[in-house]
Write an enzyme that holds these catalytic residues in place. Sequence first.
Site: not given
Length: 338
Positions: A108-110, A112
């Site tokens: 997961l992106d930071s 997100a």
Amino acid sequence: MAAAEAEVVSPLIVDTAPDTSGTAEASVAASVAEAARTESQAPASKAALAAKLMSLSGVFAVHKPKGPTSAELLNRLKEKLLAEAGMPSPEWNKRQKQTLKVGHGGTLDSAAQGVLVVGIGRGTKMLTSMLSGSKRYITIGELGKATDTLDSTGKVTEEKPYDKITREDIEGILQKFTGNIMQVPPLYSALKKDGQRLSTLMKKGKVVEARPARPVTVHSISLLKFQPPFFTLDVECGGGFYIRSLVSDIGKELSSCASVLELTRTKQGPFTLAQHALPEDRWTIDDIEQSLERCTSLLPEELTFKKLKSDNSSDQVISCGYITLRDTKREDDAVKTL
């Protein structure tokens, strides 16, 4: 006779052992005794917790908040568990080649938040099976604004009008992004070139060429809300799919531009944010033990660690880096183990 004996004994006890209850001496003696009991009991309790922690195997889900990367969150989880069990720091364990093995499947992106599937012990071997499974997201896109990262963390690169776009316009194009489609991944991603992440190269100011479009699968998309310039989508997709690219492509299809404002993963495989993802205040050995039983039971039998060959030696050695599936090289198709 017993009463008489009591009367005789009682004075003797009083004479030979004066009552010191309530005195300073009694308080000190009680404190020393309690400290001794605590000291003798604590090591046994910590040893039991350490043994329980090292015996945990399976997969469970945690709630990743906005801010940390998936790897940073994994380190935080690991440190909390080791501290609870009274075990040495991760650095010491690395030197001793004995450590708690944990990993996550599906980055997961930071920026997100949402469900992050975690494997512990032999459960890390199950994580590759989670990568190709379906995922579900709720995302808020913003029309009229494009960024270099395709989300709100990036630098604005373009602005276009959006005032004539209607709800019907958005709903009318969603079918184009459903099914088996081709998608160009973002330049800011964990995809690699010459061994380095594209996002790292971009931050260094290096010129990075766009990656070619690749096949991805979208099971369903629905528009939940439209309040210009913001629109909210519910997306269910397969592995390797980028919500940021989807939102950007929707903006282009509408003759405007768009970027992701917020992103939440609400489901990964059988694990949902509402029912299975542990918040940080429940990252305890007991809570995770219970969650392992609940979550592992949701997996197909052939994926459970009971079907995996045990390798006790490898289970005790830390494994760093990415394990990539043989048939693809996608950001989401990587298992991070620490």
